[in-house]
Motif scaffolding. Sequence first.
Motif, PDB file in Angstrom:
ATOM      1  N   TYR A 150      48.863   8.552 -10.196  1.00  0.00           N
ATOM      2  CA  TYR A 150      47.698   7.588 -10.231  1.00  0.00           C
ATOM      3  C   TYR A 150      47.331   7.650 -11.922  1.00  0.00           C
ATOM      4  N   PRO A 151      46.911   9.054 -12.463  1.00  0.00           N
ATOM      5  CA  PRO A 151      46.573   8.801 -13.734  1.00  0.00           C
ATOM      6  C   PRO A 151      47.568   8.518 -14.859  1.00  0.00           C
ATOM      7  N   ARG A 152      48.934   8.639 -14.468  1.00  0.00           N
ATOM      8  CA  ARG A 152      49.983   8.006 -15.422  1.00  0.00           C
ATOM      9  C   ARG A 152      49.809   6.509 -15.197  1.00  0.00           C
ATOM     10  N   LEU A 153      49.511   5.901 -14.189  1.00  0.00           N
ATOM     11  CA  LEU A 153      49.702   4.507 -14.041  1.00  0.00           C
ATOM     12  C   LEU A 153      48.217   3.998 -14.797  1.00  0.00           C
ATOM     13  N   LEU A 154      47.276   4.718 -14.685  1.00  0.00           N
ATOM     14  CA  LEU A 154      45.984   4.444 -15.684  1.00  0.00           C
ATOM     15  C   LEU A 154      46.609   4.382 -16.873  1.00  0.00           C
ATOM     16  N   ALA A 155      47.161   5.277 -17.354  1.00  0.00           N
ATOM     17  CA  ALA A 155      47.433   5.261 -19.007  1.00  0.00           C
ATOM     18  C   ALA A 155      48.472   4.117 -19.320  1.00  0.00           C
ATOM     19  N   GLU A 156      49.267   3.842 -18.279  1.00  0.00           N
ATOM     20  CA  GLU A 156      50.208   2.737 -18.611  1.00  0.00           C
ATOM     21  C   GLU A 156      49.419   1.253 -18.702  1.00  0.00           C
ATOM     22  N   THR A 157      48.318   1.147 -17.992  1.00  0.00           N
ATOM     23  CA  THR A 157      47.525   0.039 -17.786  1.00  0.00           C
ATOM     24  C   THR A 157      46.559   0.017 -19.122  1.00  0.00           C
ATOM     25  N   GLY A 158      46.328   0.805 -19.869  1.00  0.00           N
ATOM     26  CA  GLY A 158      45.488   1.060 -21.042  1.00  0.00           C
ATOM     27  C   GLY A 158      44.142   1.657 -20.631  1.00  0.00           C
ATOM     28  N   ASP A 159      44.077   2.284 -19.450  1.00  0.00           N
ATOM     29  CA  ASP A 159      42.800   2.933 -18.974  1.00  0.00           C
ATOM     30  C   ASP A 159      42.853   4.508 -19.513  1.00  0.00           C
ATOM     31  N   GLN A 160      42.767   4.737 -20.765  1.00  0.00           N
ATOM     32  CA  GLN A 160      42.967   6.153 -21.152  1.00  0.00           C
ATOM     33  C   GLN A 160      41.803   6.828 -20.810  1.00  0.00           C
ATOM     34  N   ALA A 161      40.755   6.472 -20.782  1.00  0.00           N
ATOM     35  CA  ALA A 161      39.514   7.455 -20.256  1.00  0.00           C
ATOM     36  C   ALA A 161      39.783   7.740 -18.601  1.00  0.00           C
ATOM     37  N   GLY A 162      40.125   6.807 -18.115  1.00  0.00           N
ATOM     38  CA  GLY A 162      40.526   7.318 -16.762  1.00  0.00           C
ATOM     39  C   GLY A 162      41.804   8.112 -16.497  1.00  0.00           C
ATOM     40  N   ALA A 163      42.527   7.946 -17.209  1.00  0.00           N
ATOM     41  CA  ALA A 163      43.698   8.865 -17.318  1.00  0.00           C
ATOM     42  C   ALA A 163      43.554  10.146 -17.659  1.00  0.00           C
TER      43      ALA A 163
END
Length: 434
Positions: free
Chosen positions: A173-186
């Motif tokens: 999940y956090p890798r997907l967040l990073a992939e979609t540009g949500d670095q704070a979420g990642a």
Amino acid sequence: MTTRLPICFTTQPRRTLRAITLATLTVLAAAGTAPVLAQQAAAPAAAASAPSVRAETAKPLQEAQEALKAGKHQEALDKLTAVEAIAGITPYERYVVGRFRLAAASGKGDTAQAMAALQGVIDTEFLPEAERRPLNEALIRLAVQHKQYAVAVQRYPVYVAAGGNSTELRELYPRLLAETGDQAGAVREFAALVKAEEAANRVPGEVLLSRLAVAQNTLKDDAGYLDTLAKLAGTTGKSDYWNELIARTAQRNGFADERLRLDLYRLKQAVGLSLPAGEVGDMAYRASQIGLPSEAQKLLDDGFNSGVLGKDANAAADRKLREAVTKAAANDRASLNDAETAARNAKDGNVPFALGMALSGAGQHDKALAVMAVGQAKGGLRQPDDALLHLGVVQVRAGKVADALGTFAQVKGSDGTADLARLWTLYLKSPARK
């Protein structure tokens, strides 16, 4: 300031995710289709109180169901399109159509249509709760396989709310967040994974920490990045991490780089970093300038013996410095007894501490500690945090790690001394320390 992690991990979710095939999805989808119309025909009284299809949609739906059973997926899809064109189609009928379309599109290998149908099915109130979790998981896996990461990110919280607890998806999940540009979420989710590992008394893995560091660096979270870099250096012992950690620490505002440069070099050597010729020469020069000729001599002797020194444009200067410090070291060793007497008679602890570092540089660490103890008792130190830092270094050299940890814990200076003490502590507690 350096902004790059030396070993950068690129997020590539597809490489580690257990794939779901359309054949598997066909089975999941078809599991709920067969009983829908049969139950209505067999138990009309029960169907009257439950969602049902109208007479005008029942026949083409039955035909679509039969085509699906026969493996005629395109024919089933055509029948379903006809049902959708019937006027006044109800939400339940759309659910039934979507369920059949999911099975038919999966059987045909039409991923795009299968995913669209699957999302529609999951979002209806008519889907049995027992099926919501596995179908959500199927959708997430399918979305990741086909690089539709935004869909996977959107669906993961829904999956968790339905009771999903796949460790694989939790880590993804956090890798997907990073992939979609949500670095704070990642950062938030990677940090939660690290915290969970530490709470379970496990050492977080290098890959997990690297991913957190990459996200923090992208977010320009310097404090968080430095903290994760420290974890990477401490748990792996790798020189790249240590090199950047020490360099970034020295770049922090308020760090007394010029005064503490020799201490930086000492730390680098302790953690196993190989100093280039320029730094070895600079370290020896600085040691000789503050009255530590024996430490300087050892540095230069080791540098020439290993071939690090004596090759570049500074070779002549290094040879000249070596000759000077060799002579100074010999004189220093000859006068140590008189120096020790003077140190014990000194009015404060500054002279004993200076002598202690000189003795330690000559390899007499236990004697150095005894003299430094006299200095501590006298007090009046001009730079007490520097003195404690140096005491800790000599204790490390003497093999007294527990004493060194206690000493480093007392260093409180905001000028970089406490930063160095913290890094020494990290190194001494590191599971990777040899």
